[in-house]
Enzyme design. Structure first.
Site, mmCIF file in Angstrom:
data_model
loop_
_atom_site.group_PDB
_atom_site.id
_atom_site.type_symbol
_atom_site.label_atom_id
_atom_site.label_comp_id
_atom_site.label_asym_id
_atom_site.label_seq_id
_atom_site.Cartn_x
_atom_site.Cartn_y
_atom_site.Cartn_z
ATOM 1 N N ARG A 163 3.348 42.787 -13.371
ATOM 2 C CA ARG A 163 3.529 42.611 -14.811
ATOM 3 C C ARG A 163 5.004 42.408 -15.142
ATOM 4 N NH1 ARG A 163 -1.091 44.726 -18.212
ATOM 5 N NH2 ARG A 163 -2.734 45.057 -16.694
ATOM 6 N N SER B 246 -0.968 40.470 -30.407
ATOM 7 C CA SER B 246 -1.666 41.766 -30.502
ATOM 8 C C SER B 246 -1.107 42.628 -31.635
ATOM 9 C CB SER B 246 -1.587 42.516 -29.167
ATOM 10 O OG SER B 246 -2.184 41.781 -28.139
ATOM 11 N N ASP C 32 -8.324 42.051 -25.177
ATOM 12 C CA ASP C 32 -9.308 42.806 -24.401
ATOM 13 C C ASP C 32 -10.747 42.464 -24.784
ATOM 14 O OD1 ASP C 32 -7.402 44.053 -22.875
ATOM 15 O OD2 ASP C 32 -7.357 45.893 -24.060
ATOM 16 N N ARG D 239 -7.112 37.170 -16.110
ATOM 17 C CA ARG D 239 -8.472 37.165 -16.647
ATOM 18 C C ARG D 239 -8.969 35.775 -17.020
ATOM 19 N NH1 ARG D 239 -8.396 42.760 -20.072
ATOM 20 N NH2 ARG D 239 -8.571 44.152 -18.267
ATOM 21 N N ARG E 3 -12.597 45.647 -16.663
ATOM 22 C CA ARG E 3 -13.392 44.847 -17.598
ATOM 23 C C ARG E 3 -14.157 43.717 -16.898
ATOM 24 N NH1 ARG E 3 -11.798 46.903 -22.643
ATOM 25 N NH2 ARG E 3 -9.664 47.738 -22.553
ATOM 26 N N LYS F 150 -10.678 53.311 -14.399
ATOM 27 C CA LYS F 150 -9.403 53.101 -15.082
ATOM 28 C C LYS F 150 -9.509 53.442 -16.559
ATOM 29 C CE LYS F 150 -6.140 49.434 -16.347
ATOM 30 N NZ LYS F 150 -4.901 50.196 -16.093
#
EC number: 2.5.1.19
Length: 408
Positions: free
Chosen positions: A111, A178, A293, A324, A365, A389
């Site tokens: 990240r 976000s 998300d 993702r 997810r 998690k």
């Protein structure tokens, strides 16, 4: 862990998984004032937050958190896979004064830290732009200018940090991604005695009069949505308890409306999310930049719709626990779903879902997405423990909802 799922009709009542966003924020709130989190069920990420506040000087006994001394910054902090805790903690460390090595697991080491490094330039140094890195220095003034496109969690962290030292100002360089999570932080702290205002791209933090938090950790709509979508695709009806009432800003709770837009019966009443399946679902076009998300949740219903679903605002999906954009698409493909993606969007077409096999890419997810598809046509998920998690009760809850699941 290998999970084998047979086609099942998902129905019944279940408590919503605890909100990871609220849980971490309430644990970090103990740096400001004592907290008692009555129903806390620690996930991997919440456990990271608990360990961080303990190392900073908070006393933790069960679910009771109390700061009994001046906060200190340790020589080493490990953040596991919790990007939220990492990004909110760095601003807090910067106002306390820091000489600390920070590290995380393999997902967190990928990240970027670019936005926070640039924001703290001249006051706090970083030995590397990726974890592990050594952070040294102290923020010289209670003002920071930070890019808003990488992560809102840094901004939430500065709201906490400036609340801790009596006030400050945050200027956000657009675009602001976000934004709903920034509103969440402001609303939470103001409800507990904070004095925080957001005007345009600036946030003003004044000295607050904080009171203890004694209560529950609210339910998580994004995590609960996989129970809801499992019920929708399998022809069931479900009541998800202990969710918070819908606020007047967008956020993860927007999934309630998205599922309604896709044709399901979906509404919230008396802190319960009621979801009923529909004979016909339809695709939608949605921008998830403010709630990334939700992309896997929307993707879980999309193949069963009568028209394509287009998911836009996907830039930040690339730097989640996995990329993702890729892992959502690959997972759908493994269940026979037609899907296309480019830099700007994912397009999911109506498809005949087939039994599939997925190896979880260390992304909770993605395993949850695969479970929804499996309830329709069957499937197997390797490394299924990755759900711990955020929701260690995930498989247990689905079994209680009539899920025909074998755990090996």
């Amino acid at each position: 862990m290998l999970v084998e799922i047979n086609p099942s009709k998902i129905y019944g009542k279940v408590k919503a998984p605890q909100s990871k966003s609220f849980g971490i924020r309430l644990v970090l709130y103990s740096l400001l004032k004592e907290s008692k989190l009555d129903n806390l069920i620690p996930s991997d990420d919440v456990n990271v937050a608990i360990n961080v506040v303990k190392q900073l000087g908070v006393s933790v006994e069960g679910t009771y958190f109390k700061r009994e001394k001046e906060l200190v910054t340790p020589k080493f902090l490990y953040f596991g896979g919790s990007a939220t805790t990492l990004r909110m903690s760095i601003p807090i460390l910067s106002v306390l004064g820091v000489d600390t090595i920070i590290d995380g697991d393999e997902t967190l080491r990928k990240r970027p830290l670019n936005a926070i490094i640039k924001a703290l330039e001249g006051s706090v140094s970083f030995s590397s732009s990726l974890l592990p890195t050594k952070i040294s220095g102290k923020l010289k003034e209670n003002f920071v200018r930070i890019e808003g496109g990488e992560s809102s969690q840094y901004i939430s962290g500065f709201i906490y940090a400036f609340s801790l030292v009596g006030g400050g100002e945050i200027e956000i360089i657009p675009p602001i991604s976000s934004k709903s999570y920034i509103y969440l932080t402001i609303e939470l702290l103001n409800s507990l005695g904070g004095n925080i205002k957001m005007k345009g791209n600036k946030i003003y933090v004044e000295k607050g009069d904080f009171k203890p938090y004694i209560g529950k950790v609210p339910g998580d709509y994004a995590l609960a949505s996989f129970y809801a979508s499992s019920s929708i695709v399998s022809g069931g009806e479900i009541v998800i308890e202990d969710v918070y009432e819908l606020p007047n800003f967008d956020g993860d709770h927007s999934i309630v409306n998205f599922y309604k837009m896709m044709g399901a019966e979906s509404y919230v009443k008396d802190n319960k999310w009621i979801v009923k399946s529909s004979e016909k679902l339809n695709g939608i076009e949605v921008n998830v930049d403010d709630y990334p998300d939700l992309a896997p949740s929307i993707a879980s219903l999309a193949p069963f719709s009568s028209s394509p679903t287009i998911i836009k605002g996907i830039k930040r999906l690339k730097t989640k626990e996995s990329n993702r954009v890729v892992t959502i698409s690959e997972t759908l493909s493994k269940f026979g779903v037609k899907v296309e993606y480019d830099e700007d969007k994912i397009v999911i077409y109506p498809s005949e879902v087939k039994a599939g096999h997925v190896i979880c890419p260390n992304d909770h997810r993605i395993a949850m997405l695969a479970s929804v598809l499996s309830f329709k046509s069957g499937g197997t998920i390797e490394k299924a423990e990755c759900v711990n998690k955020s929701n260690p009760n995930f498989w247990k809850d689905l079994i209680s909802l009539n899920g025909r699941i074998i755990i090996r």
